[in-house]
Scaffold this motif. Structure first.
Motif, PDB file in Angstrom:
ATOM      1  N   PHE A   1      -2.231   8.448 -11.589  1.00 41.76           N
ATOM      2  CA  PHE A   1      -3.078   7.789 -10.593  1.00 41.76           C
ATOM      3  C   PHE A   1      -3.543   6.392 -11.018  1.00 41.76           C
ATOM      4  N   LEU A   2      -3.343   6.018 -12.277  1.00 43.14           N
ATOM      5  CA  LEU A   2      -3.932   4.779 -12.785  1.00 43.14           C
ATOM      6  C   LEU A   2      -3.566   3.559 -11.954  1.00 43.14           C
ATOM      7  N   PHE A   3      -2.339   3.540 -11.442  1.00 43.48           N
ATOM      8  CA  PHE A   3      -1.885   2.351 -10.731  1.00 43.48           C
ATOM      9  C   PHE A   3      -1.777   2.573  -9.220  1.00 43.48           C
TER      10      PHE A   3
ATOM     11  N   LYS B   1       3.396  18.781 -13.433  1.00 43.41           N
ATOM     12  CA  LYS B   1       3.483  20.036 -14.196  1.00 43.41           C
ATOM     13  C   LYS B   1       4.937  20.450 -14.443  1.00 43.41           C
ATOM     14  N   PRO B   2       5.774  20.649 -13.408  1.00 45.90           N
ATOM     15  CA  PRO B   2       7.164  21.021 -13.687  1.00 45.90           C
ATOM     16  C   PRO B   2       7.910  19.935 -14.468  1.00 45.90           C
ATOM     17  N   LEU B   3       7.560  18.690 -14.207  1.00 42.44           N
ATOM     18  CA  LEU B   3       8.227  17.591 -14.904  1.00 42.44           C
ATOM     19  C   LEU B   3       7.943  17.638 -16.403  1.00 42.44           C
TER      20      LEU B   3
ATOM     21  N   ALA C   1       0.824  -1.224   0.000  1.00 44.50           N
ATOM     22  CA  ALA C   1       0.000   0.000   0.000  1.00 44.50           C
ATOM     23  C   ALA C   1       0.851   1.264   0.000  1.00 44.50           C
ATOM     24  N   PRO C   2       1.751   1.461   0.968  1.00 41.01           N
ATOM     25  CA  PRO C   2       2.574   2.694   0.936  1.00 41.01           C
ATOM     26  C   PRO C   2       3.585   2.704  -0.202  1.00 41.01           C
ATOM     27  N   ILE C   3       4.127   1.526  -0.543  1.00 40.04           N
ATOM     28  CA  ILE C   3       5.148   1.449  -1.594  1.00 40.04           C
ATOM     29  C   ILE C   3       4.587   1.900  -2.938  1.00 40.04           C
TER      30      ILE C   3
ATOM     31  N   ALA D   1       3.026  11.196  -5.583  1.00 42.31           N
ATOM     32  CA  ALA D   1       4.125  12.151  -5.733  1.00 42.31           C
ATOM     33  C   ALA D   1       4.328  12.543  -7.195  1.00 42.31           C
ATOM     34  N   LEU D   2       4.273  11.549  -8.073  1.00 42.45           N
ATOM     35  CA  LEU D   2       4.483  11.835  -9.491  1.00 42.45           C
ATOM     36  C   LEU D   2       3.359  12.697 -10.050  1.00 42.45           C
TER      37      LEU D   2
END
Length: 231
Positions: A156-158, A133-135, A118-120, A127-128
């Motif tokens: 968010f897909l995964f 936007k800047p990326l 879950a956290p991994i 975060a991504l």
């Protein structure tokens, strides 16, 4: 080739003998055919859900839109590859528990995977999405600004993969074909119906919205299965 040479040298593995065993076995086919057909159906629906979008966009909306879409979906493609590599070996372990008849151990194993990953999985995908936007601007420039909102959604897909991968692993290991067929059919059906109904006013955003929506609905279906079978 190197692996074959090592197997021959270290273990005297007889590859010619192996070839003599490559034949059709009606007993094995009878045991495996239903799962094989479910896998084939899943592969076809996977293609409909993940792979034909650029062709459809290119056919009806032009190459510029394909470029915008392809840049945005890089995040999802990245996560799909990474998570496929991470979860792939666990399928072998799930089959092992089925093979030795330890259903309770299989359930505990799947629940442990859900808790551990879950956290991994959630933290990197969130975060991504936050830094998309800047990326995107630093990578492809302002001319592809339309890709930013798409990329945010595709990141968010995964996010819910910590649920979908272990539960799907359980379904395959236990050969629960009904649920497998339902999941395989739901995703492309929701996806393409949603795009057909909304593309005229949402544009490319409809592809991202309904791909995410289809996955979220599927994840809730997997949660229902986890509640039912994994306690």
């Amino acid at each position: 080739l190197v692996s074959m040479m090592l197997a021959k040298k270290k273990y005297n593995y007889k590859f010619i003998l192996l070839l003599s065993y490559l034949r059709f076995d009606p007993i094995i086919f009878k045991k495996a055919k239903n799962l094989a057909f479910a896998g084939l159906f899943g592969m076809l629906t996977w293609l409909l859900f993940y792979e034909i979008d650029p062709m459809i966009i290119g056919k009806f909306f032009g190459s510029e839109k394909v470029a915008i879409y392809s840049i945005a979906i890089v995040f999802a493609t990245l996560f799909r590859g990474i998570f496929g590599i991470i979860f792939g070996p666990f399928m072998v372990r799930a089959n092992y528990f089925v093979g030795i008849g330890k259903d309770e151990e299989l359930k505990k194993f799947c629940v442990q995977l859900i808790s551990l990953f879950a956290p991994i999985i959630v933290i990197p995908t969130l975060a991504l999405s936050l830094v998309s936007k800047p990326l995107m601007l630093s990578w492809v420039g302002i001319n592809y600004a339309e890709s930013i909102n798409l990329a945010r959604l595709y990141a968010f897909l995964f996010t819910l993969s910590f649920i979908t991968y272990p539960v799907n692993m359980y379904l395959v290991a236990k050969v629960r074909l009904k649920e497998t067929y339902i999941v395989s059919a739901i995703m492309p059906l929701l996806y393409w119906i949603g795009i057909f109904l909304t593309f005229s006013f949402l544009g490319l955003l409809s592809f991202a919205i309904f791909k995410l929506l289809a996955i979220v609905i599927t994840a809730f279906f997997y949660l229902f299965i986890a509640k039912r079978y994994l306690d």
